[in-house]
Design a protein around this motif. Sequence first.
Motif, PDB file in Angstrom:
ATOM      1  N   THR A  80      43.818  52.705  62.017  1.00 57.82           N
ATOM      2  CA  THR A  80      44.322  52.113  60.773  1.00 57.82           C
ATOM      3  C   THR A  80      43.966  50.632  60.694  1.00 57.82           C
ATOM      4  O   THR A  80      43.506  50.140  59.661  1.00 57.82           O
ATOM      5  N   ALA A  81      44.169  49.923  61.790  1.00 55.05           N
ATOM      6  CA  ALA A  81      43.837  48.501  61.826  1.00 55.05           C
ATOM      7  C   ALA A  81      42.344  48.296  61.638  1.00 55.05           C
ATOM      8  O   ALA A  81      41.910  47.357  60.950  1.00 55.05           O
ATOM      9  N   LEU A  82      41.534  49.172  62.230  1.00 52.81           N
ATOM     10  CA  LEU A  82      40.082  49.077  62.082  1.00 52.81           C
ATOM     11  C   LEU A  82      39.684  49.246  60.620  1.00 52.81           C
ATOM     12  O   LEU A  82      38.845  48.505  60.099  1.00 52.81           O
ATOM     13  N   VAL A  83      40.299  50.210  59.942  1.00 48.83           N
ATOM     14  CA  VAL A  83      39.988  50.476  58.531  1.00 48.83           C
ATOM     15  C   VAL A  83      40.371  49.291  57.660  1.00 48.83           C
ATOM     16  O   VAL A  83      39.568  48.824  56.833  1.00 48.83           O
ATOM     17  N   TYR A  84      41.602  48.779  57.809  1.00 46.77           N
ATOM     18  CA  TYR A  84      42.052  47.644  56.991  1.00 46.77           C
ATOM     19  C   TYR A  84      41.214  46.393  57.256  1.00 46.77           C
ATOM     20  O   TYR A  84      40.886  45.643  56.332  1.00 46.77           O
ATOM     21  N   ARG A  85      40.876  46.185  58.521  1.00 42.86           N
ATOM     22  CA  ARG A  85      40.054  45.024  58.862  1.00 42.86           C
ATOM     23  C   ARG A  85      38.686  45.120  58.202  1.00 42.86           C
ATOM     24  O   ARG A  85      38.181  44.147  57.641  1.00 42.86           O
ATOM     25  N   PHE A  86      38.101  46.309  58.224  1.00 42.81           N
ATOM     26  CA  PHE A  86      36.774  46.515  57.637  1.00 42.81           C
ATOM     27  C   PHE A  86      36.798  46.276  56.126  1.00 42.81           C
ATOM     28  O   PHE A  86      35.940  45.574  55.577  1.00 42.81           O
ATOM     29  N   ARG A 206      48.407  42.280  52.687  1.00 42.69           N
ATOM     30  CA  ARG A 206      49.153  41.619  53.764  1.00 42.69           C
ATOM     31  C   ARG A 206      48.366  41.535  55.066  1.00 42.69           C
ATOM     32  O   ARG A 206      48.685  40.711  55.927  1.00 42.69           O
ATOM     33  N   PHE A 207      47.371  42.396  55.205  1.00 42.31           N
ATOM     34  CA  PHE A 207      46.608  42.429  56.454  1.00 42.31           C
ATOM     35  C   PHE A 207      45.845  41.109  56.621  1.00 42.31           C
ATOM     36  O   PHE A 207      45.118  40.673  55.740  1.00 42.31           O
ATOM     37  N   LYS A 208      46.003  40.491  57.772  1.00 44.77           N
ATOM     38  CA  LYS A 208      45.404  39.179  58.011  1.00 44.77           C
ATOM     39  C   LYS A 208      44.073  39.289  58.753  1.00 44.77           C
ATOM     40  O   LYS A 208      43.939  40.062  59.687  1.00 44.77           O
ATOM     41  N   ILE A 209      43.126  38.491  58.285  1.00 43.74           N
ATOM     42  CA  ILE A 209      41.824  38.399  58.942  1.00 43.74           C
ATOM     43  C   ILE A 209      41.706  37.018  59.571  1.00 43.74           C
ATOM     44  O   ILE A 209      41.879  36.000  58.902  1.00 43.74           O
ATOM     45  N   THR A 210      41.441  36.992  60.855  1.00 44.82           N
ATOM     46  CA  THR A 210      41.338  35.724  61.568  1.00 44.82           C
ATOM     47  C   THR A 210      39.881  35.405  61.889  1.00 44.82           C
ATOM     48  O   THR A 210      38.995  36.249  61.731  1.00 44.82           O
ATOM     49  N   LEU A 211      39.643  34.193  62.343  1.00 40.76           N
ATOM     50  CA  LEU A 211      38.291  33.801  62.744  1.00 40.76           C
ATOM     51  C   LEU A 211      37.771  34.668  63.884  1.00 40.76           C
ATOM     52  O   LEU A 211      36.592  35.064  63.863  1.00 40.76           O
ATOM     53  N   PRO A 212      38.600  35.009  64.882  1.00 39.72           N
ATOM     54  CA  PRO A 212      38.124  35.933  65.923  1.00 39.72           C
ATOM     55  C   PRO A 212      37.692  37.282  65.362  1.00 39.72           C
ATOM     56  O   PRO A 212      36.771  37.916  65.897  1.00 39.72           O
ATOM     57  N   ASP A 213      38.360  37.737  64.267  1.00 39.41           N
ATOM     58  CA  ASP A 213      37.953  38.991  63.633  1.00 39.41           C
ATOM     59  C   ASP A 213      36.525  38.892  63.109  1.00 39.41           C
ATOM     60  O   ASP A 213      35.717  39.807  63.270  1.00 39.41           O
ATOM     61  N   PHE A 214      36.227  37.744  62.453  1.00 40.60           N
ATOM     62  CA  PHE A 214      34.876  37.555  61.937  1.00 40.60           C
ATOM     63  C   PHE A 214      33.868  37.458  63.074  1.00 40.60           C
ATOM     64  O   PHE A 214      32.754  37.982  62.987  1.00 40.60           O
ATOM     65  N   LYS A 215      34.251  36.812  64.141  1.00 44.91           N
ATOM     66  CA  LYS A 215      33.337  36.665  65.272  1.00 44.91           C
ATOM     67  C   LYS A 215      33.025  38.015  65.904  1.00 44.91           C
ATOM     68  O   LYS A 215      31.875  38.309  66.236  1.00 44.91           O
ATOM     69  N   SER A 216      34.047  38.845  66.071  1.00 52.59           N
ATOM     70  CA  SER A 216      33.856  40.118  66.767  1.00 52.59           C
ATOM     71  C   SER A 216      33.285  41.208  65.862  1.00 52.59           C
ATOM     72  O   SER A 216      32.555  42.092  66.323  1.00 52.59           O
ATOM     73  N   ASN A 217      33.620  41.142  64.552  1.00 57.30           N
ATOM     74  CA  ASN A 217      33.199  42.216  63.653  1.00 57.30           C
ATOM     75  C   ASN A 217      32.001  41.873  62.775  1.00 57.30           C
ATOM     76  O   ASN A 217      31.263  42.771  62.365  1.00 57.30           O
TER      77      ASN A 217
END
Length: 491
Positions: A80-86, A206-217
């Motif tokens: 679920t987290a993977l889907v929302y992050r994407f 509400r799902f938050k995207i952080t800088l580490p998310d951008f770096k890793s994804n």
Amino acid sequence: MGFLNRSGLVNNSLWGLCSTVFQTLFLSLFFVIVSRHYVIKEFSDFLIANTVYQLIVGFSSMGLGHWFIREYARETEDTTALVYRFIKIQALLGIVFYLISIGFAFAVYQDEHIRVLSIVLGTNIIFDNIVYALKNLNIAQSEQKKSAIIMALDGLLRLIAGCVLFLYPISLIYLSILLVIVRLVTVNLFLYIGSGGAVKVTELFRFKITLPDFKSNVFANWRFILIVGSSIIFWRSATIIISKYLTATDVANYEVSYKIFSMFTIMAVVASTTVYPKFVKLVAGGDAVALQKFYQLVFLGYTIFAVTSFAFIQSFSATIIPFVFGHKFELASRCMQEMFLTLIVFPTVLLQANLIVAKNMEKVDMILNFIVLLVNVSGSLTGLYFYKSLSVINYSIFSAFVLFHILQSVVLVKLKVSTFKSSFLFYLTVSIFVVSYEYIGDKFNPVIVFLSFLLFVAFPLLFVLWKKIKDYLDLSLKVITKDNIHPVINL
């Protein structure tokens, strides 16, 4: 029917193909209506603005769909987290690239009409990125049926928007606004129906995207941007180059030809949405023999489709263009014949790219994309310096795709998925076919030539393909039964 029931690839691809055919039919009718209702200069402005949008949207997704499908299949914890992050990342990237598209349009074109159209049509980049994410979610879940139905409906709504011209002759700017509204409706259909309830809008906000998310994804998977975007660049950059070096009529003729070309590429593109996940599973399973046989099977199917399409266009292009778009586009006939040379290798280029990426070799595919992209653009610009003709563009693209195909073949031979002998026979046979068909087509009645091709070449090859598919499925069934596994085959 037993074959169809046993074949996941055929079921998924046929569903996707049928719905995509309807979508393309609706979009093509919309395109025809627009081409007939506006003068070539206005039509050309619309095509240029639409090209800027399509060129940028080709990069806006960063090609992360391939990464997402691969990661979704491997995810063992929180999908679920993977889907929302994407999805959230795709939406944010859409906003960034929308601003880039506006900057690009203002930097390249001084025409205010083109600029305004680019601002309006460019908003689709944001919506397209969200749709892109949800379509890849459906692919990962083997629910392409949902995406296909919604996208077919999207095409119908666009056609209805185009039919407004029969009632009231609105400007292209207002027509573009209608197209944006249609895309917004499509986004909502995907969110509330296409995701099957897996995506909640409130949770997505509400799902938050952080800088580490951008770096890793994103940053860690930046290679996918060129892999996916290069196909768009090949064709969309050509329109930009034509608009700067040739005439508005050349822009219109090229786009009319490309519209027909893109309709013929549907089968390979739709099939790839199920071929790629199958490659991923076979690679993960470590069965090299099954991988090789599956690749050879699909390669043969793609090749039969490609040569048949080429033969059809060579024989009937002079009839198709005036009938569909009107006599003001008669000169597009030759452009379309030249463009369809590329279709000979396009489907198998896509197939080989899918296999290379499935083997986690996206860096290799990225390098190959970059090389042939440089060859294409430099060839186009150099050729236009000496000879102002659409033929320069078409032959540059064709040469680049041939080079791409050869380089991919070298990689696959080294991986022992293909062999030097089979690759050489493919290039030799296809070359003889192209030269022979064009020569015979000039000497005899095109209808007789095409029917003879179907009778003596296409139908026998289809029979061979059918036999190979049945043998492949029967062999797979025996292996699974021998291992006491429930015999459900997904080709």
